[in-house]
Design a protein around this motif. Sequence first.
Motif, short mmCIF file in Angstrom:
data_model
loop_
_atom_site.label_atom_id
_atom_site.label_comp_id
_atom_site.label_asym_id
_atom_site.label_seq_id
_atom_site.Cartn_x
_atom_site.Cartn_y
_atom_site.Cartn_z
N ASN A 1 0.83 -1.22 -0.04
CA ASN A 1 -0.17 -0.04 0.11
C ASN A 1 0.83 1.33 0.05
N PHE A 2 1.99 1.40 0.64
CA PHE A 2 2.81 2.28 0.72
C PHE A 2 3.40 2.68 -0.54
N VAL A 3 4.24 1.67 -1.23
CA VAL A 3 4.51 1.89 -2.22
C VAL A 3 3.65 2.28 -3.44
N ALA A 4 2.38 1.81 -3.39
CA ALA A 4 1.34 2.18 -4.63
C ALA A 4 0.98 3.67 -4.29
N ASN A 5 0.79 4.12 -3.08
CA ASN A 5 0.50 5.50 -2.83
C ASN A 5 1.54 6.59 -2.63
N ASN A 6 2.70 6.29 -2.92
CA ASN A 6 3.91 7.07 -2.68
C ASN A 6 4.84 6.83 -3.62
N PRO A 7 4.19 7.61 -4.84
CA PRO A 7 5.20 7.52 -5.96
C PRO A 7 6.66 7.98 -6.27
N ASP A 8 6.81 8.74 -5.18
CA ASP A 8 8.02 9.24 -4.84
C ASP A 8 9.05 8.52 -3.85
N PHE A 9 8.71 7.50 -3.62
CA PHE A 9 9.36 6.41 -2.61
C PHE A 9 10.68 5.91 -3.55
N VAL A 10 10.41 5.63 -4.89
CA VAL A 10 11.45 5.30 -5.67
C VAL A 10 11.65 6.04 -6.81
N THR A 11 12.75 6.63 -7.28
CA THR A 11 12.91 7.29 -8.41
C THR A 11 14.23 6.57 -9.31
N PRO A 12 14.13 6.48 -10.61
CA PRO A 12 12.78 6.90 -11.46
C PRO A 12 11.77 6.24 -11.40
N ALA A 13 10.60 6.50 -12.11
CA ALA A 13 9.50 5.79 -11.80
C ALA A 13 9.06 4.53 -12.19
N PHE A 14 10.01 4.20 -13.52
CA PHE A 14 10.02 2.76 -13.94
C PHE A 14 10.80 1.77 -12.93
N ARG A 15 11.50 2.19 -12.07
CA ARG A 15 12.07 1.38 -11.07
C ARG A 15 11.31 1.03 -9.97
N ARG A 16 10.32 2.10 -9.72
CA ARG A 16 9.17 1.78 -8.71
C ARG A 16 8.32 0.89 -9.34
N ASN A 17 7.92 0.88 -10.66
CA ASN A 17 7.08 0.06 -11.24
C ASN A 17 7.81 -1.46 -11.04
N GLU A 18 8.89 -1.66 -11.22
CA GLU A 18 9.78 -2.64 -11.08
C GLU A 18 9.53 -3.51 -9.64
N LEU A 19 9.75 -2.65 -8.47
CA LEU A 19 9.38 -2.76 -7.41
C LEU A 19 7.91 -3.11 -6.95
N LEU A 20 6.76 -2.69 -7.65
CA LEU A 20 5.37 -2.84 -7.50
C LEU A 20 5.37 -4.35 -7.95
#
Length: 520
Positions: free
Chosen positions: A170-189
């Motif tokens: 929930n935290f990662v989904a609701n906090n887009p600035d947790f991981v930069t760049p965005a495509f790396r956050r998508n990998e984590l999701l």
Amino acid sequence: MFYITTAIDYTNGAPHIGHAYEKVLADVIARYRRMRGDEVYFLTGVDQHGQKVQQTAEKEGINPATFVAKKTKLFLNLWKKLGLDYDGWAATTDDRHKACVQAILTELNERGELYKKPTKGFYSLRQEQFLTDRDRNEVGEFGPEWGEVEERDEENWYFRLSAHTEWLKNFVANNPDFVTPAFRRNELLGALANAEELDLCISRPKERLRWGIEFPFDPDFVTYVWFDALINYISFAGYKAKEDAALPDFGKLWPCAAHVIGKDILVPAHGIYWPCMLHAMGFSDEEMPKILVHGWWNIRGEKMSKSLGNVVDPDELADKFGVDALRYYLVRDVTTGKDADFDLERLVMLYNQELANELGNLCNRALNMTGRFCNGIVTTGGEMSDDDLDVRASLETVLGDYRAAMDGYDIAEGLKAINRHVTVCNAYAERSKPWELAKDPAKKSQLETVLANLVESLAHCAVLIAPVLPDPAARIAAQLRMDDLLKLKLDDLKWGLVPNSHETGKPKPVFPKIVIEEAE
């Protein structure tokens, strides 16, 4: 306060180009944020525990402490050579770090976040962790990325990671600035969506590993190296520290504005283990750090590795091509977050073209012609033509582009912005032809305006390039005879840095060209 920290480097090996890139990237960001007006704390260091260290030290017939001291010196010497300006140094054998790790283990155990159970399964010696069926490849085998894998049956301590994974999703989904760049956050999701609800083994029995931080409530075990190492980000930031003038005030420093890490340690270490550990310790969502993920340097599309024999030594590169060329190339030829292909020819080309030929040429032209035609005196306030105003407009645009790029950690785009203005200035000089204007006394005012515009632009470029190339920037400032130039903040950069009647110095080569001798 802007707290920036890199992943700490494992002392079982020697520093390579990936280590150098990460540290230079963080150093550039830290220097830029200081120029931005932030109070900055930059932490880097070394991870010194673990089974691989113990095994390598045993093979060499020396104590692990002696082994890691020798390896740590390699990193320290290289960071000094590359001009890293860090504020704190983390070494996981430090007693303050050990005390912090043990205090956290004690608290987590008292909260019921830890438990002990027998473990039977497959263990990766390279990654120092137990594996599960999800780690097998499509043919059901543990791939070469895990190195030697052996079956083990032993008792260990576990962290209730599974109790925090739903929160993390929930935290990662609701906090887009947790991981930069965005495509790396998508990998984590994606990794979280497919993750099994498993707990994390955080101990190793002393009967097979003594080189680690002892469990305070069970001295037959030492702490798993990843659990130990991740805590450095808070232990050396003053978390749970007794009064210690050498450590910062944790309350002012935390949360971390940028954990600079490689893409290979986002999942699971920094993207899963670390936030869950912090959550279990009682850190709120607002206190979670921000993670900045960079890619790898490859060679002809292949990952650098010792087994392939294609690892690039940054120490040798710095000696051969100079620290300035190496620092520039490392952040100029890669988009932060993406992979890049290391290419010596591009290192030389970018340095020679953009620094020696372009910025170096602007420096020489501005100062040399001001000295020859105006006795070194800058005269401002003259009438401005449309061409003159275009130079000023170019600088204003570039300042905005530079700020936006650097704020977004895109150092390459920030450098490209500087280069655009340098190109504008050199083209402006070619069109204006100061050497021709100097022949006509009636055009003295026009000559003075052109040269003042070039000197003004050079002063701005020196400030903007300083986070990447602090020493050349200082040399340009010295030649401009503007001792306080590099003390300026980004918001101070407005047209008019160079005052009327300012006297400049003589130019000396700031970027000597790299000449590669042809083999006979």
